[in-house]
Design an enzyme around this catalytic site. Structure first.
Site, PDB file in Angstrom:
ATOM      1  N   CYS A 261     -65.264  10.929 -41.615  1.00 45.56           N
ATOM      2  CA  CYS A 261     -66.153  10.009 -42.050  1.00 45.56           C
ATOM      3  C   CYS A 261     -65.740   9.187 -43.179  1.00 45.56           C
ATOM      4  O   CYS A 261     -64.558   9.437 -43.713  1.00 45.56           O
ATOM      5  CB  CYS A 261     -67.501  10.449 -41.934  1.00 45.56           C
ATOM      6  SG  CYS A 261     -67.950  11.530 -43.156  1.00 45.56           S
TER       7      CYS A 261
ATOM      8  N   ASP B  36     -66.676   9.400 -37.118  1.00 44.67           N
ATOM      9  CA  ASP B  36     -67.485   8.322 -36.804  1.00 44.67           C
ATOM     10  C   ASP B  36     -66.727   6.955 -36.955  1.00 44.67           C
ATOM     11  O   ASP B  36     -65.479   7.016 -36.898  1.00 44.67           O
ATOM     12  CB  ASP B  36     -68.648   8.470 -37.798  1.00 44.67           C
ATOM     13  CG  ASP B  36     -68.234   7.995 -39.303  1.00 44.67           C
ATOM     14  OD1 ASP B  36     -67.046   7.649 -39.627  1.00 44.67           O
ATOM     15  OD2 ASP B  36     -69.124   7.565 -40.067  1.00 44.67           O
ATOM     16  N   HIS B  37     -67.220   5.827 -36.901  1.00 45.83           N
ATOM     17  CA  HIS B  37     -66.578   4.804 -36.749  1.00 45.83           C
ATOM     18  C   HIS B  37     -65.427   4.358 -38.123  1.00 45.83           C
ATOM     19  O   HIS B  37     -64.512   3.913 -37.776  1.00 45.83           O
ATOM     20  CB  HIS B  37     -67.375   3.448 -36.413  1.00 45.83           C
ATOM     21  CG  HIS B  37     -68.489   3.283 -37.675  1.00 45.83           C
ATOM     22  ND1 HIS B  37     -69.653   4.170 -37.769  1.00 45.83           N
ATOM     23  CD2 HIS B  37     -68.715   2.492 -38.591  1.00 45.83           C
ATOM     24  CE1 HIS B  37     -70.463   3.848 -38.668  1.00 45.83           C
ATOM     25  NE2 HIS B  37     -69.713   2.752 -39.592  1.00 45.83           N
TER      26      HIS B  37
ATOM     27  N   HIS C 203     -60.483  32.136 -49.110  1.00 49.10           N
ATOM     28  CA  HIS C 203     -61.591  33.110 -49.719  1.00 49.10           C
ATOM     29  C   HIS C 203     -62.764  32.743 -48.851  1.00 49.10           C
ATOM     30  O   HIS C 203     -63.604  33.777 -48.798  1.00 49.10           O
ATOM     31  CB  HIS C 203     -62.074  32.462 -50.946  1.00 49.10           C
ATOM     32  CG  HIS C 203     -60.656  32.688 -52.027  1.00 49.10           C
ATOM     33  ND1 HIS C 203     -61.012  32.370 -53.223  1.00 49.10           N
ATOM     34  CD2 HIS C 203     -59.489  33.357 -51.842  1.00 49.10           C
ATOM     35  CE1 HIS C 203     -59.769  32.889 -53.911  1.00 49.10           C
ATOM     36  NE2 HIS C 203     -58.983  33.408 -52.958  1.00 49.10           N
ATOM     37  N   ASN C 204     -63.090  31.748 -48.036  1.00 47.84           N
ATOM     38  CA  ASN C 204     -64.423  31.447 -47.607  1.00 47.84           C
ATOM     39  C   ASN C 204     -64.228  31.527 -45.889  1.00 47.84           C
ATOM     40  O   ASN C 204     -64.987  30.999 -45.352  1.00 47.84           O
ATOM     41  CB  ASN C 204     -64.967  30.079 -47.885  1.00 47.84           C
ATOM     42  CG  ASN C 204     -65.033  30.132 -49.314  1.00 47.84           C
ATOM     43  OD1 ASN C 204     -64.456  29.159 -49.988  1.00 47.84           O
ATOM     44  ND2 ASN C 204     -65.757  30.748 -50.054  1.00 47.84           N
TER      45      ASN C 204
ATOM     46  N   THR D 227     -66.827   9.756 -46.522  1.00 50.73           N
ATOM     47  CA  THR D 227     -66.568  10.533 -47.470  1.00 50.73           C
ATOM     48  C   THR D 227     -66.346  12.043 -47.197  1.00 50.73           C
ATOM     49  O   THR D 227     -65.878  12.945 -47.783  1.00 50.73           O
ATOM     50  CB  THR D 227     -67.779  10.528 -48.230  1.00 50.73           C
ATOM     51  OG1 THR D 227     -69.075  11.024 -47.814  1.00 50.73           O
ATOM     52  CG2 THR D 227     -68.057   9.236 -48.885  1.00 50.73           C
ATOM     53  N   GLY D 228     -66.664  12.138 -45.878  1.00 46.21           N
ATOM     54  CA  GLY D 228     -66.535  13.706 -45.373  1.00 46.21           C
ATOM     55  C   GLY D 228     -67.833  14.297 -45.486  1.00 46.21           C
ATOM     56  O   GLY D 228     -68.197  15.298 -45.036  1.00 46.21           O
TER      57      GLY D 228
ATOM     58  N   ARG E 272     -62.144  41.499 -50.555  1.00 46.67           N
ATOM     59  CA  ARG E 272     -63.133  41.468 -51.180  1.00 46.67           C
ATOM     60  C   ARG E 272     -64.017  40.095 -50.717  1.00 46.67           C
ATOM     61  O   ARG E 272     -65.391  40.164 -51.227  1.00 46.67           O
ATOM     62  CB  ARG E 272     -62.850  41.265 -52.702  1.00 46.67           C
ATOM     63  CG  ARG E 272     -61.969  40.003 -52.966  1.00 46.67           C
ATOM     64  CD  ARG E 272     -61.589  39.870 -54.328  1.00 46.67           C
ATOM     65  NE  ARG E 272     -60.354  39.014 -54.725  1.00 46.67           N
ATOM     66  CZ  ARG E 272     -60.595  37.665 -55.144  1.00 46.67           C
ATOM     67  NH1 ARG E 272     -62.028  37.348 -55.435  1.00 46.67           N
ATOM     68  NH2 ARG E 272     -59.572  36.779 -55.240  1.00 46.67           N
ATOM     69  N   HIS E 273     -63.580  39.358 -50.202  1.00 46.86           N
ATOM     70  CA  HIS E 273     -64.369  37.845 -49.862  1.00 46.86           C
ATOM     71  C   HIS E 273     -65.123  38.036 -48.669  1.00 46.86           C
ATOM     72  O   HIS E 273     -65.937  37.497 -48.401  1.00 46.86           O
ATOM     73  CB  HIS E 273     -63.087  36.778 -49.235  1.00 46.86           C
ATOM     74  CG  HIS E 273     -62.133  36.694 -50.595  1.00 46.86           C
ATOM     75  ND1 HIS E 273     -62.403  36.137 -51.894  1.00 46.86           N
ATOM     76  CD2 HIS E 273     -60.684  36.847 -50.662  1.00 46.86           C
ATOM     77  CE1 HIS E 273     -61.436  35.963 -52.520  1.00 46.86           C
ATOM     78  NE2 HIS E 273     -60.764  36.491 -52.050  1.00 46.86           N
TER      79      HIS E 273
ATOM     80  N   ARG F 107     -69.174  38.472 -49.465  1.00 51.19           N
ATOM     81  CA  ARG F 107     -69.589  37.287 -49.494  1.00 51.19           C
ATOM     82  C   ARG F 107     -70.096  36.478 -48.327  1.00 51.19           C
ATOM     83  O   ARG F 107     -71.141  35.868 -48.223  1.00 51.19           O
ATOM     84  CB  ARG F 107     -68.807  36.249 -50.678  1.00 51.19           C
ATOM     85  CG  ARG F 107     -68.782  36.696 -51.838  1.00 51.19           C
ATOM     86  CD  ARG F 107     -67.645  36.540 -52.782  1.00 51.19           C
ATOM     87  NE  ARG F 107     -67.648  37.012 -53.990  1.00 51.19           N
ATOM     88  CZ  ARG F 107     -66.617  37.371 -54.600  1.00 51.19           C
ATOM     89  NH1 ARG F 107     -65.369  37.132 -53.893  1.00 51.19           N
ATOM     90  NH2 ARG F 107     -66.266  38.154 -55.641  1.00 51.19           N
TER      91      ARG F 107
END
Length: 156
Positions: free
Chosen positions: A66, A9-10, A99-100, A68-69, A133-134, A137
């Site tokens: 942005c 964003d700006h 992991h994600n 804060t994100g 193992r991830h 999830r």
């Protein structure tokens, strides 16, 4: 070599511009999905454009900027298949990949400066998904995305 989608964003525009130079110095390709103006704008539009590029496979991942994100990440995470994480340090960026299998990174221009942002981006881009193992999830997250339920029940 994967193409990195960029959007802001700006408020995030100066950080995005600094990250373009950083990616170029690393020899990485990028595509800018806006904004290109310091005028106030609505970040969900730019997050969505980057999300579409990732979902369609035109870009391997994305970096969103942005204030804060958080806003960009919230908008991006509304789309099934997107795993966007807000980071203000490299450890979380690396583990979100390992992991994600995070495919989008959101950074806050009012939280991190260009030098730290570049370090966070490097950790994000350089860390592979571990699988194993991830994956179980991630499969559960996908089930929630597709059905709104977990394990075929009512959230159980």
């Amino acid at each position: 070599m994967k193409v990195v989608a960029l959007a802001s964003d700006h408020v995030g525009l100066p950080l995005k511009e600094a990250l373009k130079a950083h990616l170029e110095a690393r020899g990485l390709a990028w595509r800018d999905f806006g904004t290109d103006s310091a005028e106030r704008c609505d970040y969900p539009r730019f997050a969505y454009a980057a999300v579409q590029a990732v979902i369609e496979g035109a870009c391997g991942c994305a970096v969103l900027c942005c204030g804060t994100g958080a806003g960009m990440a919230i908008a991006a995470n509304k789309i099934p298949g997107i795993r966007c994480v807000v980071c203000s340090e490299g450890y979380t960026a690396a583990l979100s990949r390992a992991h994600n299998d995070a495919n989008m990174l959101a950074l806050g221009a009012r939280v991190v400066g260009p030098g730290l942002a570049a370090q966070i981006v490097d950790r994000f881009l350089d860390t592979p998904y571990e699988g194993g193992r991830h994956q179980r999830r991630l499969d559960l997250i996908r089930e929630i995305e597709l059905t709104g339920l977990l394990d075929g029940g009512e959230g159980g």
